[in-house]
Design an enzyme around this catalytic site. Structure first.
Site, mmCIF file in Angstrom:
data_model
loop_
_atom_site.group_PDB
_atom_site.id
_atom_site.type_symbol
_atom_site.label_atom_id
_atom_site.label_comp_id
_atom_site.label_asym_id
_atom_site.label_seq_id
_atom_site.Cartn_x
_atom_site.Cartn_y
_atom_site.Cartn_z
ATOM 1 N N SER A 155 0.830 -1.208 0.000
ATOM 2 C CA SER A 155 0.000 0.000 0.000
ATOM 3 C C SER A 155 0.866 1.260 0.000
ATOM 4 O O SER A 155 1.667 1.464 -0.887
ATOM 5 C CB SER A 155 -0.966 -0.037 1.189
ATOM 6 O OG SER A 155 -1.913 0.985 1.084
ATOM 7 N N ASP A 307 -2.719 6.407 -3.875
ATOM 8 C CA ASP A 307 -1.519 5.813 -3.283
ATOM 9 C C ASP A 307 -0.985 4.726 -4.229
ATOM 10 O O ASP A 307 -1.618 4.419 -5.241
ATOM 11 C CB ASP A 307 -1.800 5.304 -1.866
ATOM 12 C CG ASP A 307 -2.802 4.169 -1.796
ATOM 13 O OD1 ASP A 307 -3.529 3.961 -2.788
ATOM 14 O OD2 ASP A 307 -2.884 3.491 -0.759
ATOM 15 N N ASP A 309 -0.928 1.522 -4.563
ATOM 16 C CA ASP A 309 -1.770 0.417 -5.043
ATOM 17 C C ASP A 309 -3.162 0.896 -5.439
ATOM 18 O O ASP A 309 -4.050 0.102 -5.724
ATOM 19 C CB ASP A 309 -1.836 -0.730 -4.018
ATOM 20 C CG ASP A 309 -2.549 -0.349 -2.735
ATOM 21 O OD1 ASP A 309 -2.388 0.798 -2.287
ATOM 22 O OD2 ASP A 309 -3.263 -1.196 -2.164
ATOM 23 N N ASP A 311 -5.805 2.185 -4.018
ATOM 24 C CA ASP A 311 -7.070 1.916 -3.325
ATOM 25 C C ASP A 311 -7.516 3.137 -2.517
ATOM 26 O O ASP A 311 -8.687 3.283 -2.209
ATOM 27 C CB ASP A 311 -6.993 0.654 -2.444
ATOM 28 C CG ASP A 311 -5.952 0.720 -1.347
ATOM 29 O OD1 ASP A 311 -5.153 1.675 -1.326
ATOM 30 O OD2 ASP A 311 -5.921 -0.197 -0.503
#
Length: 582
Positions: A155, A307, A309, A311
């Site tokens: 993340s 961010d 990733d 999400d």
């Protein structure tokens, strides 16, 4: 960590196991280097414990050793997951798993290792051809009818980290009983048990076709296409922070009809080193420095960021003085849900079965909006898997129209079961277009919400306590607060006490009622007479205890009062810190 002889001896013994032929030459060389070094810090950090497979999967610093992210710790996790899937779906002719990864160093290597191990165990692996946003992994599991998924990502963690998230067949991260079931299987696995030699016949590369279906589905959540047509020239600055958002978010906004999307050039370069930021986290103002530079240069209407990733979404807009300000996670969630409810009503899309979800630590203003508009709102635990659970429980009976959390995560659709910055960026652009259509900014919309539903300021206090002694201290803090809860906070009497470990709620009259939650959790909440809310919980992933504070101010009568309310709220938060001793 105490650098004592006994600990060093334990780490040396563990490290020597990693010199066996089960490990590759590079790994053996890295371990030997740690063993030979006079300073044993790296050795201890790499071997003092086994990198734990928790309820969310793995997350750790990359490197050689049992407490590091590498193909062996990833391999043992995957072998255990494969063993669990084969037990759980033993009647299924062909079990399948979706594998996705982000932009981090080693992410592709880890994802390919995961695909090899699943396929070697007779499980079909759908492996994405390149990095992809986390929500697309969730979407693909459902779309392809897979039984599980693995997403290799850490993340928004610093560049040294990588991670491994485990998903179930509903597209959400695993919940009970599967979380503990997988952990049990993973803990039984030794390196020698891992089947690293893949079966290429059981690995299918996926990509563009899934992208197309996913983006078409996201196009369907648009609420007001006419307002986008009128404001198609809206000036949008977007940054993926070197991550997966670049694969789909600019295309998604273009598909929605936005013709003036400016991407931050330096950050449209995929990199696990994140060279242009200190931390790739849209919560941090520093991460948006280049986006704000571009926004000022082109006099943009909105700045959006995802961010690594993709999400979570960050955003910035201009205030009433024309200065760029960051909108925090609580405010973002508030704006989303306010817009969805207001405009679904306006275009006649709202149904009596519609519902929204927020986490218990997210702003209570959302509850006020839901109540005033007769929309069912559900509170759930922190973590998007709990929001996904509420969608699953009501599937086929009720319609989920949105949900989010204070930590910058939002989900506007039900065909994904994790937070989604792809749909969130497009929907934010629509909200900005709607505001501009009325001669307003997003900041004006936020002020309007506060004027109608009351001002609220949220602030999270993180108290960091590293090491074993820190963990013990955090545990004791929770015990003390449980045994001696505050009666007054910042001059206002506490009127409701909630304890999610006992699932009991107590009011000022001493009445006790049960909290309707799916399981217990180590969280305490206190609600004061003046609307102040404090939530306390130890972090599940870091050595810290978190105090989520929310303070209200009923005296906000105009947008010009906002700055004064903000200052008063900040002073009150300082008083809360003193009262709680943090």
């Amino acid at each position: 960590m105490e650098n004592n002889d006994q600990l060093i001896a334990q780490c040396v013994a563990k490290a020597k196991e990693w010199l066996s032929p089960s490990f590759d030459a590079d790994t053996r060389a890295a371990v030997q280097k740690m063993l030979d070094a006079d300073d044993k810090t790296d050795l201890i950090e790499s071997f003092y414990q086994q990198l734990e497979f928790g309820t969310g999967g793995l997350r750790g610093i990359m490197g050689a050793g049992c407490n590091r992210m590498n193909i062996y710790t990833v391999g043992m996790a995957t072998q255990g997951f494969a063993n669990y899937l084969k037990k759980n779906f033993k009647d299924r002719e062909q079990i399948s798993v979706v594998i996705c990864h982000d932009c981090r160093n080693n992410s592709r290597k880890f994802a390919e290792t995961v695909a090899d191990i699943f396929s070697a165990n007779g499980i079909k692996a759908y492996l994405f051809d390149d990095m992809r946003p986390t929500p697309e992994c969730s979407f693909a599991i459902r779309e392809l009818g897979a039984q599980a998924g693995v997403n290799v990502t850490a993340s928004h963690n610093p560049r040294e980290y990588n991670g491994y998230k485990a998903y179930w067949e509903d597209g959400a991260q695993v919940l009970a009983p599967h979380d503990t079931g997988i952990i049990e299987e993973v803990n039984k696995v030794k390196v020698e048990d891992v089947k690293f030699q893949g079966n290429k016949d059981l690995i299918e590369i996926i990509g563009e076709k899934i992208d197309k279906i996913y983006l078409e589905k996201i196009h369907g959540i648009m609420i007001d296409p006419e307002v986008i047509k009128r404001q198609k020239d809206l000036k949008i600055v977007y940054t993926p922070l070197h991550g997966t958002g670049m694969m789909l978010i600019p295309q998604c906004m273009k598909d929605w009809g936005f013709e003036n999307v400016h991407c931050v050039k330096e950050q449209m370069v995929p990199s696990g080193d994140f060279p242009t930021v200190v931390s790739p986290n849209p919560e941090n103002a520093e991460a948006l420095t280049l986006a704000l530079r571009d926004a000022k240069a082109i006099d943009a209407d909105i700045v959006t960021a995802s961010d690594p990733d993709a999400d979570r979404v960050g955003m910035a807009c201009k205030n009433d003085k024309g200065e760029w300000v960051l909108i925090n996670g609580n405010q973002t969630c508030l704006i989303f849900l306010y817009y969805i409810i207001t405009n679904r009503k306006a275009v006649g899309k709202m149904k009596p079965t519609d519902f929204i979800v927020k986490t218990i630590v997210t702003t209570e203003v959302i509850k006020q909006i839901a109540d005033k508009n007769n929309i069912e709102m559900i509170d759930c635990y922190t973590g998007f898997k709990w929001i996904a659970r509420e969608i699953l429980l009501r599937e086929g009976k009720q319609q989920y129209i949105g949900g989010g959390e204070e930590s910058y995560g939002f989900l506007a659709e039900d065909f994904v079961r994790d937070k989604d910055a792809v749909s969130a960026c497009a929907l934010l652009a629509e909200i900005c277009a709607w505001a501009k259509d009325q001669g307003k900014t997003l900041y004006d919309i936020l002020m309007g919400i506060y004027l109608e539903y009351g001002f609220s300021k949220e602030f999270t206090i993180n108290v960091v306590k590293p090491g074993k002694s820190g963990a013990d201290e955090i545990k004791q803090m929770m015990v003390d607060m449980r045994n001696n809860p505050p009666k007054e906070i910042a001059g206002s009497p506490v009127v409701i006490w909630k304890d999610y470990q006992t699932l009991e709620q107590k009011d000022a009259q001493g009445n006790i009622t049960k909290l309707d939650m799916p399981t217990t959790s180590n969280v305490l909440q206190w609600f004061c007479e003046d609307g102040t809310k404090i939530s306390v919980r130890p972090s599940g992933t870091e050595p810290k205890i978190k105090f989520y504070t929310e303070v209200k101010d009923k005296s906000m009568k105009c947008a010009g009062c906002y700055e004064r309310c903000l200052k008063d709220a900040e002073a009150k938060i300082e008083q809360i810190k003193k009262d709680l001793g943090v």
